[in-house]
Design an enzyme around this catalytic site. Structure first.
Site, PDB file in Angstrom:
ATOM      1  N   ASP A 220      -6.924  -6.443   3.905  1.00 22.71           N
ATOM      2  CA  ASP A 220      -6.242  -5.153   3.988  1.00 22.71           C
ATOM      3  C   ASP A 220      -6.275  -4.598   5.404  1.00 22.71           C
ATOM      4  OD1 ASP A 220      -5.265  -2.593   3.562  1.00 22.71           O
ATOM      5  OD2 ASP A 220      -7.002  -1.905   2.398  1.00 22.71           O
ATOM      6  N   GLY A 221      -5.081  -4.408   5.971  1.00 17.05           N
ATOM      7  CA  GLY A 221      -4.958  -3.737   7.261  1.00 17.05           C
ATOM      8  C   GLY A 221      -4.293  -4.582   8.321  1.00 17.05           C
TER       9      GLY A 221
ATOM     10  N   GLY B 241      -0.976   1.398   9.679  1.00 18.19           N
ATOM     11  CA  GLY B 241      -0.273   1.182  10.940  1.00 18.19           C
ATOM     12  C   GLY B 241      -1.121   0.724  12.110  1.00 18.19           C
TER      13      GLY B 241
ATOM     14  N   HIS C 201      -1.314  -1.229  -4.173  1.00 15.18           N
ATOM     15  CA  HIS C 201      -2.584  -0.847  -3.549  1.00 15.18           C
ATOM     16  C   HIS C 201      -2.605   0.661  -3.325  1.00 15.18           C
ATOM     17  CE1 HIS C 201      -6.147  -1.855  -1.103  1.00 15.18           C
ATOM     18  NE2 HIS C 201      -5.744  -0.903  -0.287  1.00 15.18           N
TER      19      HIS C 201
ATOM     20  N   MET D  94      -8.792   8.427   0.018  1.00 19.45           N
ATOM     21  CA  MET D  94      -9.636   8.794   1.175  1.00 19.45           C
ATOM     22  C   MET D  94     -10.145  10.206   1.015  1.00 19.45           C
ATOM     23  SD  MET D  94      -7.183   7.381   4.155  1.00 19.45           S
ATOM     24  CE  MET D  94      -6.513   5.715   4.126  1.00 19.45           C
TER      25      MET D  94
ATOM     26  N   ASP E  52      -4.740   3.764  -1.779  1.00 17.77           N
ATOM     27  CA  ASP E  52      -5.810   4.126  -0.855  1.00 17.77           C
ATOM     28  C   ASP E  52      -6.266   5.557  -1.070  1.00 17.77           C
ATOM     29  OD1 ASP E  52      -6.094   1.762   0.855  1.00 17.77           O
ATOM     30  OD2 ASP E  52      -4.018   2.164   1.418  1.00 17.77           O
TER      31      ASP E  52
ATOM     32  N   SER F 171       0.838  -1.196   0.000  1.00 25.00           N
ATOM     33  CA  SER F 171       0.000   0.000   0.000  1.00 25.00           C
ATOM     34  C   SER F 171       0.874   1.248   0.000  1.00 25.00           C
ATOM     35  CB  SER F 171      -0.902   0.019   1.231  1.00 25.00           C
ATOM     36  OG  SER F 171      -1.478   1.308   1.352  1.00 25.00           O
TER      37      SER F 171
ATOM     38  N   MET G 158     -11.718  -5.680   4.921  1.00 20.68           N
ATOM     39  CA  MET G 158     -10.906  -4.785   5.755  1.00 20.68           C
ATOM     40  C   MET G 158     -10.665  -5.438   7.114  1.00 20.68           C
ATOM     41  SD  MET G 158     -10.057  -2.040   4.183  1.00 20.68           S
ATOM     42  CE  MET G 158      -9.277  -1.270   5.595  1.00 20.68           C
TER      43      MET G 158
ATOM     44  N   HIS H 229      -8.322   1.416  -3.965  1.00 23.33           N
ATOM     45  CA  HIS H 229      -9.254   1.219  -2.860  1.00 23.33           C
ATOM     46  C   HIS H 229      -9.913   2.555  -2.547  1.00 23.33           C
ATOM     47  CE1 HIS H 229      -9.676   0.036   1.693  1.00 23.33           C
ATOM     48  NE2 HIS H 229     -10.842   0.187   1.108  1.00 23.33           N
TER      49      HIS H 229
ATOM     50  N   MET I 213     -12.093   4.879  -0.578  1.00 21.75           N
ATOM     51  CA  MET I 213     -12.765   5.118   0.704  1.00 21.75           C
ATOM     52  C   MET I 213     -13.419   6.486   0.602  1.00 21.75           C
ATOM     53  SD  MET I 213      -9.799   3.498   3.074  1.00 21.75           S
ATOM     54  CE  MET I 213      -8.608   3.542   1.749  1.00 21.75           C
TER      55      MET I 213
ATOM     56  N   PHE J 207      -6.608   4.726   8.199  1.00 21.28           N
ATOM     57  CA  PHE J 207      -5.205   4.932   8.591  1.00 21.28           C
ATOM     58  C   PHE J 207      -4.395   3.650   8.445  1.00 21.28           C
ATOM     59  CE2 PHE J 207      -7.773   8.053  10.717  1.00 21.28           C
ATOM     60  CZ  PHE J 207      -7.046   9.228  10.552  1.00 21.28           C
TER      61      PHE J 207
ATOM     62  N   GLY K  73       1.086  -2.099   4.074  1.00 21.71           N
ATOM     63  CA  GLY K  73       1.644  -0.756   3.921  1.00 21.71           C
ATOM     64  C   GLY K  73       2.874  -0.591   4.765  1.00 21.71           C
ATOM     65  N   SER K  74       2.649  -0.411   6.067  1.00 24.36           N
ATOM     66  CA  SER K  74       3.764  -0.161   6.985  1.00 24.36           C
ATOM     67  C   SER K  74       4.796  -1.275   6.947  1.00 24.36           C
ATOM     68  CB  SER K  74       3.249  -0.037   8.421  1.00 24.36           C
ATOM     69  OG  SER K  74       2.014   0.594   8.452  1.00 24.36           O
TER      70      SER K  74
HETATM   71  C1  DX5 Z   1      -6.403   1.630   5.597  1.00 19.50           C
HETATM   72  C2  DX5 Z   1      -5.940   1.263   4.217  1.00 19.50           C
HETATM   73  C3  DX5 Z   1      -4.871   0.234   4.156  1.00 19.50           C
HETATM   74  C4  DX5 Z   1      -3.586   0.634   4.804  1.00 19.50           C
HETATM   75  C5  DX5 Z   1      -2.859  -0.593   5.255  1.00 19.50           C
HETATM   76  O1  DX5 Z   1      -7.538   2.411   5.489  1.00 19.50           O
HETATM   77  O2  DX5 Z   1      -7.019   0.769   3.455  1.00 19.50           O
HETATM   78  O3  DX5 Z   1      -4.631  -0.156   2.824  1.00 19.50           O
HETATM   79  O4  DX5 Z   1      -2.758   1.379   3.960  1.00 19.50           O
HETATM   80  O5  DX5 Z   1      -1.786  -0.173   6.009  1.00 19.50           O
HETATM   81  P1  DX5 Z   1      -1.067  -1.143   7.050  1.00 19.50           P
HETATM   82  O6  DX5 Z   1      -0.537  -2.300   6.272  1.00 19.50           O
HETATM   83  O7  DX5 Z   1      -0.030  -0.267   7.630  1.00 19.50           O
HETATM   84  O8  DX5 Z   1      -2.123  -1.572   8.036  1.00 19.50           O
HETATM   85 ZN    ZN Z   2      -6.593  -0.117   1.474  1.00 18.60          ZN
END
Ligand code: DX5
Ligand code: ZN
Length: 225
Positions: free
Chosen positions: A184-185, A154, A34, A38, A36, A7, A146, A67, A69, A152, A206-207
């Site tokens: 995801d997440g 992390g 990926h 928002m 995101d 991500s 999800m 994705h 949101m 967010f 992501g992180s």
């Molecule tokens: C959260 C996002 C995720 C996020 C995942 O709303 O949809 O895609 O970037 O990040 P990590 O892997 O850090 O949880």
């Molecule tokens: Zn996502």
């Protein structure tokens, strides 16, 4: 099929091109990226949108897994396809009429002259049961489960989501549906294997990827779980 979609949300936004190349590795790394999006309304955060996606589309041929949101995603589906989305996940909770959004994607797909037809996916938040998907599940290319509250990066993986992945996988196999399952997440080395065994085909991280000391090694480790 079990693949990793990093991500971009966790990357260094001042160096998007090099961050993307780090995970794409000239085609030897990740196939999916990926993205995101928002809007500050559906979730309490604002990330990036159409102009950024259109710009990074020029960087490489990695699959853009977008994705959304955002509230009422139907308003912007065609714009995201035009910007370069290969797959679009929109939220069940953000729509007045999910089937109408799916029909919009289908009509774009039929009219797509570029031979890269967009794939459709519905995303559900941790508290939304998988059964809400049943009326249109046969029309989906992917379901995005999800495993944190969207908004967010992390955050820690919400454990009850593991059962949702299993339940969705059971529905899929029992009915011979073709959709893939993305999770995801909060995905990390500790839970990736269990997520895979629960039935996930794509894990988003992501992180764990972009904040790691050695991105290449991290990707290889994820691919080998
Ligand atoms: C959260 C996002 C995720 C996020 C995942 O709303 O949809 O895609 O970037 O990040 P990590 O892997 O850090 O949880
Ligand atoms: Zn996502």
């Amino acid at each position: 099929m079990f693949i990793l979609a990093p991500s971009l949300l966790a990357s260094d936004f001042s160096n998007l091109e090099s961050e993307i190349k780090k995970v794409y590795m000239d085609g030897k790394g990740c196939e999916y990226l990926h993205l995101d999006v928002m809007d500050g309304i559906f979730v309490k955060n604002i990330s990036f949108g159409l102009p950024v996606i259109a710009s990074i589309r020029k960087v490489c041929d990695i699959i853009f897994d977008v994705h959304l949101m955002i509230v009422k995603p139907i308003r912007y589906i065609s714009n995201f396809v035009e910007a370069g989305a290969d797959m679009i996940s929109f939220h069940y909770e953000a729509c007045d009429n999910v089937e109408e959004v799916l029909e919009t994607i289908e009509s774009i797909r039929k009219g797509d002259p570029c031979g890269r037809p967009v794939k459709c996916s519905v995303s559900i938040k941790p508290d939304t049961p998988v059964t809400v998907l049943l009326p249109f599940i046969d029309k989906l290319d992917m379901v995005l489960v999800m495993s944190v509250e969207p908004g967010f990066g992390g955050q820690p993986f919400i454990d009850k989501c593991m059962d949702k992945i299993r339940e969705l996988h059971k529905i899929k196999t029992e009915n011979d549906y073709q959709f893939i399952i993305e999770v995801d997440g909060g995905v990390n080395f500790e839970n990736a294997k269990e997520i895979k065994e629960a039935g996930a085909n794509i894990i988003v991280a992501g992180s764990s990827v972009f904040k790691s000391a050695d991105v290449k090694e991290t990707i290889e480790r994820f691919m080998g779980v």
